[in-house]
Design a protein around this motif. Structure first.
Motif: not given
Length: 340
Positions: A60-63, A91-96
């Motif tokens: 998620f940081p890379l995306l 869900a939180e990290t994907a949403g962000a």
């Protein structure tokens, strides 16, 4: 028309022959490759996730970083191992990440494959419930994740909150509208493809699949895709689902290409045991001059059946060379097949 993306396994190694000698090299070069791919007109930048390995372990940081540097390219994974995931935190990290990219996230998730350590998910704090297998646990995590990202409230609010709450039950924040329709299941069998169709996910099928009939990989994948689409329709889903397949495809256009991949001209499918009980078929690589590739890919039944093709890239060969690999397919192969 067919969407074309790249899939990076994110390898890095201190070997002097590697163009990515550290995790930092891999991460920065992945961002640069996504930017270059968008400029070429590539449709997607996807990354494989492996834990306890010198690869992309925390996507998620890379995306999010790629989302901040680009504006049109789809950003995804292929795949996140759900045995390792806390569904609510995911869900939180994907949403962000999806909000940062403006709704371009395409998340491939799955049960995962054999990992670098024994039962690695236990180190992350997860264990199957009584009577569950690790695959069952992954599917349970997946169903929870899918429910949470729909955006409905489910948590009772504190009557004395630190900050004012909206009325009713609370949901995980930040919520990104539409993300639920951009979740893909990486399926290695016909049965899990059918399960994904029933849940309304999109389908990813890679260069590795359970050998269920003894037929060539592309034939087995085409049948897998058909079973998935039938299950999707029978479940009553009305949105048109998406299907991707992955392939290693290299157009031999210069001496570098021939030196790196000329030996794959006569590549064939291979069959082997992926674990103690699972017989798997590994797909061939395609390496040939552009005009020959056009003929070979026209005969690949799964590639023809899918709406999205993910090209595996040798990320350790650097951004400049991988940009050349992608450009060769986009300009010398895709137009001849009607994909551009």
């Amino acid at each position: 028309m067919k969407k074309i993306g790249f899939l990076s396994f994110g390898h890095w190694s201190p070997n002097p022959h590697s163009g990515t000698r550290s995790a930092a090299d891999f991460l920065h070069q992945s961002i640069d490759l996504a930017v270059a791919a968008e400029e070429l007109g590539v449709d997607g930048a996807y990354f494989r996730v492996h834990h306890f390995a010198r690869q992309a372990g925390s996507p998620f940081p890379l995306l999010a970083a790629i989302g901040a540097r680009t504006s049109t390219i789809e950003i995804g994974t292929g795949v996140i191992d759900m045995r390792y995931e806390n569904p609510l935190y995911m869900a939180e990290t994907a949403g962000a990440a999806d909000l940062i990219s403006g709704g371009r996230l395409q998340l491939g998730i799955s049960r995962g494959s054999p990992e670098q350590v024994i039962d690695g998910w236990r180190y992350f704090g997860f264990s199957p419930a009584e009577g569950e297998t690790d695959a069952d646990m992954a599917r349970r995590h997946t169903e929870t994740f899918l429910k949470v990202i729909e955006g409905d409230g489910f948590a009772r609010p504190n009557p004395r909150p630190m900050f004012p709450n909206p009325p009713g039950l609370l949901r995980v924040e930040p919520h990104s509208e539409g993300l639920r329709e951009r979740i893909w299941w990486g399926s290695g069998s016909n049965a899990t493809a059918v399960w994904a169709g029933r849940l309304g996910m999109n389908l990813q099928s890679s260069t590795l699949k359970d050998d269920e009939t003894g037929e060539p990989l592309h034939v087995q994948q085409r049948k897998q895709i058909e079973a998935y689409r039938e299950a999707y329709r029978e479940a009553g889903h009305t949105r048109e689902p998406r299907v991707s397949v992955s392939r290693s495809i290299f157009a031999l256009t210069d001496d570098r290409d021939r030196a790196y991949f000329g030996h794959d001209r006569d590549s064939r499918d291979q069959v082997g045991m992926i674990d103690d009980t699972t017989r798997a078929i590994f797909g061939r690589s395609y390496a040939a001059e552009p005009e020959a590739l056009v003929k070979l890919l026209a005969e690949d039944e799964a590639v023809q059946a899918a709406d999205t093709l993910l090209l595996t890239v040798p990320n350790q060969l650097g951004v400049e060379y991988n940009t050349h690999v992608l450009e060769s397919i986009l300009t010398g192969v895709a137009p001849e097949l009607g994909w551009r």
